[in-house]
Design a protein around this motif. Structure first.
Motif, short mmCIF file in Angstrom:
data_model
loop_
_atom_site.label_atom_id
_atom_site.label_comp_id
_atom_site.label_asym_id
_atom_site.label_seq_id
_atom_site.Cartn_x
_atom_site.Cartn_y
_atom_site.Cartn_z
N ALA A 1 0.83 -1.21 0.00
CA ALA A 1 0.00 0.00 0.00
C ALA A 1 0.86 1.26 0.00
O ALA A 1 0.50 2.28 -0.60
CB ALA A 1 -0.94 0.00 1.21
N THR A 2 2.01 1.19 0.68
CA THR A 2 2.90 2.35 0.76
C THR A 2 3.44 2.72 -0.62
O THR A 2 3.39 3.88 -1.04
CB THR A 2 4.05 2.06 1.73
OG1 THR A 2 3.50 1.86 3.04
CG2 THR A 2 5.05 3.20 1.78
N ASN A 3 3.98 1.74 -1.34
CA ASN A 3 4.49 2.02 -2.68
C ASN A 3 3.38 2.43 -3.63
O ASN A 3 3.59 3.26 -4.53
CB ASN A 3 5.23 0.80 -3.22
CG ASN A 3 6.57 0.58 -2.57
OD1 ASN A 3 7.23 1.54 -2.15
ND2 ASN A 3 6.98 -0.67 -2.47
N ALA A 4 2.19 1.86 -3.45
CA ALA A 4 1.06 2.26 -4.29
C ALA A 4 0.68 3.72 -4.04
O ALA A 4 0.38 4.47 -4.98
CB ALA A 4 -0.14 1.35 -4.03
N ALA A 5 0.71 4.13 -2.77
CA ALA A 5 0.39 5.53 -2.44
C ALA A 5 1.40 6.48 -3.06
O ALA A 5 1.04 7.57 -3.55
CB ALA A 5 0.36 5.70 -0.92
N VAL A 6 2.67 6.09 -3.04
CA VAL A 6 3.71 6.93 -3.67
C VAL A 6 3.48 7.02 -5.17
O VAL A 6 3.60 8.11 -5.77
CB VAL A 6 5.11 6.36 -3.37
CG1 VAL A 6 6.18 7.06 -4.21
CG2 VAL A 6 5.45 6.52 -1.89
N ALA A 7 3.14 5.91 -5.81
CA ALA A 7 2.89 5.92 -7.25
C ALA A 7 1.72 6.83 -7.60
O ALA A 7 1.78 7.61 -8.57
CB ALA A 7 2.62 4.50 -7.75
N GLY B 1 -0.97 1.28 -7.58
CA GLY B 1 -1.13 2.72 -7.38
C GLY B 1 -1.50 3.43 -8.65
O GLY B 1 -2.36 4.33 -8.66
N ALA B 2 -0.85 3.04 -9.76
CA ALA B 2 -1.17 3.66 -11.05
C ALA B 2 -2.58 3.30 -11.49
O ALA B 2 -3.30 4.14 -12.05
CB ALA B 2 -0.15 3.22 -12.09
#
Length: 297
Positions: free
Chosen positions: A37-43, A245-246
């Motif tokens: 979820a963290t990397n998705a939020a950054v994306a 995320g995208a």
């Protein structure tokens, strides 16, 4: 809004995987916040969206690294364990450049107790998509159930099957799974059985990813297949997270499930050209055809 685990990622880039009981000089090093979820939020934020991450960081000194990294990348953090001194999970990662593969050793979030606070529902105002990675199941179920009640689309990042998915799936509109997702009684790779399982659980939009192989899935009564763009991969770390995320970003602009996935696969493939999970964010001008709408999440 993204809900799930935050880790500290410590990654090393090497030519080839080290042999046992040896020392290896790394080519490069990455340290930053990690987790699906963290990397998705950054994306989502990198593509132009307003991104909020609901997670457990706490007061441990490693938590500052997570907070600072996410702040620098435009992600608002809602810390549901702000009073806890737990150590965030640390992921140790070796990326072999020659093979463009990675090996990860990590703890998950099972040692961190996270409940759903009903006051979190107030933060859903203005949100137009909620993604859960399932690592904190009570939090994920609470947020997704409330989001569904408010008519907000919900997305599940389903890497490997967890028992907690059984309670979560009735509140999920779109599930994007890896090929390793195998519910009880279903063999890994049995795509038809996984699609049937998820549709029976009430999921309307389903996709199954498999690295560089085509994405296959089901939306309504329509089956689909999306070919993955070719790229010279250096590092696949976080590519699935970035795809999620995208996807959330593009679906928030009003695009349908399949089109959003197709565009997200282009972003995820692009990210594999760079070491670590952040450099691609600074190179987006090299990604052809990127849209400019700025949804909220």
């Amino acid at each position: 809004m993204f809900a799930g685990i935050s880790t500290v990622d410590l990654a090393y880039l090497v030519d080839n995987y080290p042999a046992e009981d040896t020392k290896t000089q790394a080519l490069d090093q990455f340290i930053g916040a990690g987790g699906p979820a963290t990397n998705a939020a950054v994306a989502y934020a990198a593509l132009g969206g307003a991104s909020t991450l609901v997670t457990a960081v706490g007061t441990h000194r490693l938590g500052d690294l997570i907070r600072n990294d996410l702040s620098a990348h435009g992600v608002r953090v809602v810390d549901v364990r702000a009073d806890s001194d737990h150590q965030p999970p640390v992921s140790s990662i070796v990326v072999a450049e020659s093979a463009a593969t990675r090996t990860i050793v990590s703890l998950d979030g099972a040692r961190i107790s996270v409940e759903y606070d009903h006051r979190l529902a107030d933060r859903l105002s203005g949100v137009n998509v909620v993604l859960a990675d399932g690592h904190y199941p009570v939090l994920a179920a609470g947020l997704c159930e409330r989001a569904c009640a408010l008519g907000i689309p919900t997305v599940l990042d389903a890497g490997r099957f967890k028992d907690s998915h059984t309670a979560l799936l009735p509140h999920i509109g779109s599930a994007i799974c890896s090929a390793a997702f195998a519910p009880p009684g279903i063999a890994p790779g049995d795509t038809d059985a996984v699609l049937t399982y998820l549709r029976t659980a009430g999921v309307e939009n389903i996709a199954i990813t498999s690295g560089g192989e085509p994405i296959v899935g089901l939306t309504g009564d329509r089956e689909f297949r999306i070919d993955i763009p070719e790229t010279r991969a250096v590092d696949t770390l976080g590519a699935g997270d970035i795809l999620h995320g995208a996807f959330c970003y593009y679906t928030s602009t009003g695009l349908d499930f399949v089109r959003s996935l197709a565009l997200a696969s282009e972003v995820a493939s692009f990210s594999c050209r760079f070491f670590g999970t952040r450099e691609w964010c600074t190179r987006l001008s090299e990604l052809p055809g990127r849209g400019t709408p700025r949804p909220e999440a």
